[in-house]
Design an enzyme around this catalytic site. Structure first.
Site, PDB file in Angstrom:
ATOM      1  N   GLU A   1       0.862  -1.181   0.000  1.00  0.00           N
ATOM      2  CA  GLU A   1       0.000   0.000   0.000  1.00  0.00           C
ATOM      3  C   GLU A   1       0.897   1.229   0.000  1.00  0.00           C
ATOM      4  O   GLU A   1       1.782   1.369   0.846  1.00  0.00           O
ATOM      5  CB  GLU A   1      -0.940   0.042   1.200  1.00  0.00           C
ATOM      6  CG  GLU A   1      -1.880   1.251   1.115  1.00  0.00           C
ATOM      7  CD  GLU A   1      -2.852   1.379   2.281  1.00  0.00           C
ATOM      8  OE1 GLU A   1      -3.710   2.287   2.206  1.00  0.00           O
ATOM      9  OE2 GLU A   1      -2.742   0.612   3.246  1.00  0.00           O
TER      10      GLU A   1
ATOM     11  N   GLU B   1       5.032   5.361   3.386  1.00  0.00           N
ATOM     12  CA  GLU B   1       4.403   6.627   3.785  1.00  0.00           C
ATOM     13  C   GLU B   1       5.491   7.656   4.044  1.00  0.00           C
ATOM     14  O   GLU B   1       6.568   7.323   4.562  1.00  0.00           O
ATOM     15  CB  GLU B   1       3.550   6.403   5.047  1.00  0.00           C
ATOM     16  CG  GLU B   1       2.905   7.629   5.636  1.00  0.00           C
ATOM     17  CD  GLU B   1       1.944   8.299   4.679  1.00  0.00           C
ATOM     18  OE1 GLU B   1       2.258   9.432   4.272  1.00  0.00           O
ATOM     19  OE2 GLU B   1       0.906   7.703   4.330  1.00  0.00           O
TER      20      GLU B   1
ATOM     21  N   ASP C   1      -2.745  12.292  -3.076  1.00  0.00           N
ATOM     22  CA  ASP C   1      -2.845  13.749  -3.133  1.00  0.00           C
ATOM     23  C   ASP C   1      -3.014  14.177  -4.590  1.00  0.00           C
ATOM     24  O   ASP C   1      -2.196  13.831  -5.441  1.00  0.00           O
ATOM     25  CB  ASP C   1      -1.585  14.378  -2.539  1.00  0.00           C
ATOM     26  CG  ASP C   1      -1.732  15.864  -2.264  1.00  0.00           C
ATOM     27  OD1 ASP C   1      -2.397  16.546  -3.079  1.00  0.00           O
ATOM     28  OD2 ASP C   1      -1.200  16.347  -1.255  1.00  0.00           O
TER      29      ASP C   1
ATOM     30  N   ASP D   1     -11.405  10.369  -5.141  1.00  0.00           N
ATOM     31  CA  ASP D   1     -12.720  11.022  -5.160  1.00  0.00           C
ATOM     32  C   ASP D   1     -12.661  12.344  -5.931  1.00  0.00           C
ATOM     33  O   ASP D   1     -13.580  13.159  -5.832  1.00  0.00           O
ATOM     34  CB  ASP D   1     -13.246  11.244  -3.743  1.00  0.00           C
ATOM     35  CG  ASP D   1     -12.319  12.085  -2.886  1.00  0.00           C
ATOM     36  OD1 ASP D   1     -11.269  12.510  -3.395  1.00  0.00           O
ATOM     37  OD2 ASP D   1     -12.645  12.310  -1.710  1.00  0.00           O
TER      38      ASP D   1
ATOM     39  N   THR E   1     -11.937   3.602   4.085  1.00  0.00           N
ATOM     40  CA  THR E   1     -11.036   4.327   4.968  1.00  0.00           C
ATOM     41  C   THR E   1     -11.763   5.492   5.628  1.00  0.00           C
ATOM     42  O   THR E   1     -12.866   5.885   5.224  1.00  0.00           O
ATOM     43  CB  THR E   1      -9.834   4.885   4.182  1.00  0.00           C
ATOM     44  OG1 THR E   1     -10.296   5.914   3.291  1.00  0.00           O
ATOM     45  CG2 THR E   1      -9.166   3.793   3.365  1.00  0.00           C
TER      46      THR E   1
ATOM     47  N   GLU F   1     -12.298   8.129   3.173  1.00  0.00           N
ATOM     48  CA  GLU F   1     -13.331   7.742   2.213  1.00  0.00           C
ATOM     49  C   GLU F   1     -14.725   7.981   2.777  1.00  0.00           C
ATOM     50  O   GLU F   1     -15.603   8.536   2.106  1.00  0.00           O
ATOM     51  CB  GLU F   1     -13.144   6.264   1.856  1.00  0.00           C
ATOM     52  CG  GLU F   1     -14.034   5.755   0.745  1.00  0.00           C
ATOM     53  CD  GLU F   1     -13.663   4.340   0.343  1.00  0.00           C
ATOM     54  OE1 GLU F   1     -14.539   3.638  -0.183  1.00  0.00           O
ATOM     55  OE2 GLU F   1     -12.496   3.947   0.555  1.00  0.00           O
TER      56      GLU F   1
END
Length: 327
Positions: free
Chosen positions: A29, A54, A104, A140, A176, A179
């Site tokens: 991920e 991350e 992002d 989104d 998430t 989300e």
């Protein structure tokens, strides 16, 4: 307690057997946020090793705490950029599945080069996927979805698993925190799933380290005098940018250190370069320090050369004597 992991401190390429107790298919991920999705993957897929990347140190700390609290031995997290992981850490055909949740969007035009989904990065993602593996993306932002569709649909080696460019619902998907917030605010998710097909693609090899750079020079100036003349600035070597930020002197030892940031297409490093005296009067060595876990990339070679050549050029009698640097 889990040992904190940083891309700069790991083997290139990655050796999963050093991170996990069992050899299993690898799921990655990219940008795991608060880590809930990654924890879900690890709990529901115990026969896969789950690796997260991350750039937020705070997110990394939260995820590590959750891994320990839940007792998950098939989940690890690493601090670092996705581009660095893909170019330096993950070998071709080594990943069974990539998950990228709500990256992002970098709305401003001048920032769009920082977007994760772009041609070069998607080609690397495809190369790192094992046969039959999947690349899953969620966003989104409709503009981001349209841009991603254009790139993914034209990517050799990938086939759309859906009958449409994207779908708005995925059965049994773990949602998430971000989300769920988006749905409450009226933003639907756009979900992509692409499978690695049989088409042959280029497999860029892992970018390996070079020999540690160092430069020998002669100058009549002391470390303190050198630092007094220092001015911050940037130098560009093609697509490599070297920013020299600060200089600090230790007059007692006649040592100087230079704070630098080196930006390369696949990696950014923030470290110190040291200038230290040699036995012969007026001679110095310029080399990397251990601060920042600097890796000997081409950019770091350019940075050492830039510092050394600048120091040698401060006085008319100064000169570079030699060393190991790639031009």
């Amino acid at each position: 307690m889990l040992r904190k992991l940083n891309i700069l401190g790991l083997d290139w390429p990655l050796r999963p057997e050093r991170l996990f107790p069992r050899v299993q298919p690898l799921v990655v991920e990219i940008g795991f946020g608060n880590g809930d999705f990654l924890m879900h993957l690890a709990r529901t897929q115990p026969r896969r090793n789950i690796l997260g990347f991350e750039i937020s140190g705070q997110s990394l700390d939260k995820a590590e705490a959750k891994i320990e609290r839940l007792g998950l031995d098939n989940a690890r997290v690493i601090h670092g950029r996705a581009e660095t992981a893909l170019a330096h850490l993950l070998a071709p055909e080594s990943v069974r599945e990539f998950h990228i949740n709500y990256p992002d969007p970098w709305f401003k035009k001048r920032h769009q080069r920082r977007r994760l989904i772009k041609r070069d990065t998607v080609d690397l993602l495809t190369s790192r996927l094992a046969a039959g593996g999947h690349l899953r993306l969620a966003t989104d932002i409709i503009d981001y979805a349209q841009m991603a569709h254009e790139i993914l649909s034209e990517t050799r080696g990938l086939s759309n698993a859906f009958d449409a460019p994207w779908v708005h619902e995925v059965e049994e998907r773990f949602r998430t925190k971000y989300e769920l917030k988006g749905y409450r605010e009226g933003r639907r998710g756009h979900f992509f799933c692409y499978a690695r097909n049989d088409e042959r693609v280029a497999h860029p090899p892992i970018i390996e380290e070079l020999d540690m750079p160092h430069l020998f020079l002669r100058t009549p100036l002391s470390a303190a005098e050198i630092c007094e003349r220092f001015q911050a600035g940037r130098r560009r070597f093609g697509d490599i940018h070297v920013a020299m930020l600060h200089a600090y002197a230790d007059p007692k030892r006649n040592v100087a250190v230079f704070e630098v940031v080196v930006e390369e297409p696949s990696i950014e490093q923030h470290t110190m370069i040291m200038l230290a005296p040699r036995p012969d009067a007026g001679e110095y060595i310029v080399k990397l320090t251990s601060l920042g876990q600097a890796r000997a990339t081409l950019g770091m070679h350019r940075a050492v050369a830039a510092v050394g050549e600048w120091v040698a050029g401060l006085d008319g009698s100064g000169m570079v004597l030699g060393g190991v640097v790639r031009g």
